[in-house]
Design an enzyme around this catalytic site. Structure first.
Site, PDB file in Angstrom:
ATOM      1  N   GLU A  32      11.236  -3.903  17.702  1.00 39.68           N
ATOM      2  CA  GLU A  32      10.268  -3.954  16.966  1.00 39.68           C
ATOM      3  C   GLU A  32      10.850  -3.280  15.490  1.00 39.68           C
ATOM      4  O   GLU A  32      10.197  -3.818  14.289  1.00 39.68           O
ATOM      5  CB  GLU A  32       9.258  -2.997  17.282  1.00 39.68           C
ATOM      6  CG  GLU A  32       7.988  -2.680  16.283  1.00 39.68           C
ATOM      7  CD  GLU A  32       6.916  -3.885  16.202  1.00 39.68           C
ATOM      8  OE1 GLU A  32       6.770  -4.397  17.134  1.00 39.68           O
ATOM      9  OE2 GLU A  32       6.706  -4.480  15.037  1.00 39.68           O
TER      10      GLU A  32
ATOM     11  N   HIS B  13      -4.517  30.727   3.722  1.00 37.08           N
ATOM     12  CA  HIS B  13      -3.638  30.323   4.617  1.00 37.08           C
ATOM     13  C   HIS B  13      -2.403  31.316   4.819  1.00 37.08           C
ATOM     14  O   HIS B  13      -2.183  31.486   6.194  1.00 37.08           O
ATOM     15  CB  HIS B  13      -3.082  28.702   4.377  1.00 37.08           C
ATOM     16  CG  HIS B  13      -4.165  27.798   4.361  1.00 37.08           C
ATOM     17  ND1 HIS B  13      -3.961  26.747   5.226  1.00 37.08           N
ATOM     18  CD2 HIS B  13      -5.306  27.697   3.988  1.00 37.08           C
ATOM     19  CE1 HIS B  13      -5.123  26.000   5.285  1.00 37.08           C
ATOM     20  NE2 HIS B  13      -5.740  26.235   4.378  1.00 37.08           N
TER      21      HIS B  13
HETATM   22  C1  HCA Z   1       6.304  -9.131  18.047  1.00 40.06           C
HETATM   23  C2  HCA Z   1       5.373  -8.937  18.813  1.00 40.06           C
HETATM   24  C3  HCA Z   1       4.874  -7.444  19.419  1.00 40.06           C
HETATM   25  C4  HCA Z   1       5.227  -7.525  20.977  1.00 40.06           C
HETATM   26  C5  HCA Z   1       4.827  -6.457  21.756  1.00 40.06           C
HETATM   27  C6  HCA Z   1       5.261  -6.263  23.034  1.00 40.06           C
HETATM   28  C7  HCA Z   1       3.394  -7.321  19.343  1.00 40.06           C
HETATM   29  O1  HCA Z   1       6.505  -8.888  17.076  1.00 40.06           O
HETATM   30  O2  HCA Z   1       7.118  -9.916  18.595  1.00 40.06           O
HETATM   31  O3  HCA Z   1       5.946  -7.124  23.601  1.00 40.06           O
HETATM   32  O4  HCA Z   1       4.225  -5.679  23.918  1.00 40.06           O
HETATM   33  O5  HCA Z   1       3.213  -6.506  18.315  1.00 40.06           O
HETATM   34  O6  HCA Z   1       2.750  -7.822  19.882  1.00 40.06           O
HETATM   35  O7  HCA Z   1       5.750  -6.670  18.794  1.00 40.06           O
HETATM   36 CU    CU Z   2       4.754  -5.329  17.859  1.00 38.21          CU
END
Ligand code: HCA
Ligand code: CU
Length: 375
Positions: A15, A291
């Site tokens: 990601e 604080h």
């Molecule tokens: C993507 C999709 C994903 C996959 C998440 C997962 C999303 O960018 O390819 O495999 O659970 O946010 O749906 O990152």
């Molecule tokens: Cu994702």
């Protein structure tokens, strides 16, 4: 419900590679993996070997590296992708397929029955090769819950290790997450992974809601990098759980979070976000007089996290117009300067006067304190 199981799936190298500013060299990938291994992440997920030739060779290289975490890669739900993923030597394969009516036509055009058929075959292929299989439905929160239950039950039956729910567009609220994960929990026996995007600022809260409803695995990235504005930041997830159920995260090297965030920020050419949980430069700075007075007496008055647990130090800011005399007195003591109450009050008034023109740096404040010392 208390959380019974929690595992981190770090996706900085999957990601996270989808973050607009990310492009990791193989050395950077190895450095990130080594650091996360020392931190103690349970899993790392890497970009699909089908993404590019270098992606495939980096994945094979990491698969051959000694490490404690389990290595995963992330592929589309089809047999060719799954076979190549298995061939790279990973410990497990994360497959995903779009299930919402919004994404299905633009993604693959398959019906729910066809998704079940191909998903079952792909999970069988991965499990048959002796690897861990995870099956996730992209855009789960804009999918029909009845479709999801039907799919997850079939995939659970096919022997999957984990099903995944993904809030792909960051639209879910914590209560929606709780409801949907609870529904899935009632319908499958396997583990449940949750993947939260942060488009509406709810990623960490949603991840917690998922865990409270019975999810067992949460996807994170260092700094939260990912598509658009990203997903759950590792540091924030740790902070969240330390305050809720510390025993779930105390075995991780929490003191490494500042170095992990700093390392990634430098690779990306960005700063650690000013408001990052735990690792923001000012995360443990206290400023206003009310604080600082309380924190000097009892740090827990305004801190729910102990900075030392995260390799950070508390900082009491005294050189500004909001300063109180307790902060200035504390600074004076640390300089060995003794001031009686009247003198401390007049010094505080002077700091406030000067502070109206802007903050006093440490050297300026210290010089002023020393000049105010009792004759
Ligand atoms: C993507 C999709 C994903 C996959 C998440 C997962 C999303 O960018 O390819 O495999 O659970 O946010 O749906 O990152
Ligand atoms: Cu994702």
């Amino acid at each position: 419900m208390s959380i019974t199981s929690f595992r981190i799936i770090d996706s900085t190298l999957r990601e996270g590679e989808q973050f607009a500013l990310a492009h990791f060299t193989v050395d950077e990938k190895l450095a990130i993996a080594a650091a996360l291994d020392r931190f103690g992440v349970d899993y790392m997920e890497l970009t699909s070997p089908l993404a590019s030739p270098q992606s495939e060779s980096d994945l094979r290289r990491l698969a051959g590296t000694e490490r404690r975490f389990r290595l995963l890669t992330h592929v589309r739900c089809n047999l060719d992708d799954a076979r190549l993923a298995v061939d790279t030597g990973v410990d497990g394969v994360d497959v995903l397929i779009a299930t919402s009516s919004r994404l299905r036509p633009v993604s693959h055009g398959m019906s729910i029955d066809e998704i079940i058929e191909v998903g079952t075959a792909v999970v069988g292929e991965i499990r048959g090769a002796g690897r861990e299989a995870r099956f996730s439905t992209e855009d789960s929160f804009r999918s029909d819950p009845d479709d999801l239950v039907r799919i997850y039950r079939a995939i659970d039956h096919a022997g999957v290790d984990r099903v995944g729910l993904a809030d792909t567009v960051g639209v879910a609220t914590p209560s929606q997450v709780h409801d949907l994960v609870s529904l899935v929990r009632r319908n499958v026996g396997c583990d449940i992974e949750f993947h939260a995007h942060d488009d509406t600022g709810c990623a960490v809260a949603n991840a917690l809601a998922a865990l409270e409803a019975g999810a067992t695995h949460v996807d994170t990235t260092i700094l939260g990098i990912g598509e658009r504005n990203g997903i759950v930041p590792l540091s924030a997830m740790m902070a969240r759980l330390v305050t809720v159920q510390p025993e779930l995260v105390e075995h991780y090297r929490l003191d490494m979070l500042p170095e992990l965030d700093a390392m990634l920020a430098e690779m990306l050419g960005v700063a650690v976000p000013f408001n990052a949980a735990v690792t923001a430069p000012t995360a443990f700075h206290h400023k206003a007089g009310m604080h600082t007075k309380a924190v000097l007496l009892d740090p827990g008055a305004y801190e729910v996290l102990d900075p030392a647990q995260f390799g950070r130090e508390r900082s009491i800011l005294a050189g500004h117009r909001l300063a109180g005399r307790h902060a200035i007195g504390d600074r004076a003591s640390s300089l060995g300067v003794r001031l009686d109450d009247a003198r401390l009050r007049s010094l505080t008034a002077e700091v406030k006067r000067r502070g109206d023109d802007g903050p006093l740096d440490v050297a300026t404040l210290d010089a002023l304190i020393v000049s105010w010392a009792q004759p």
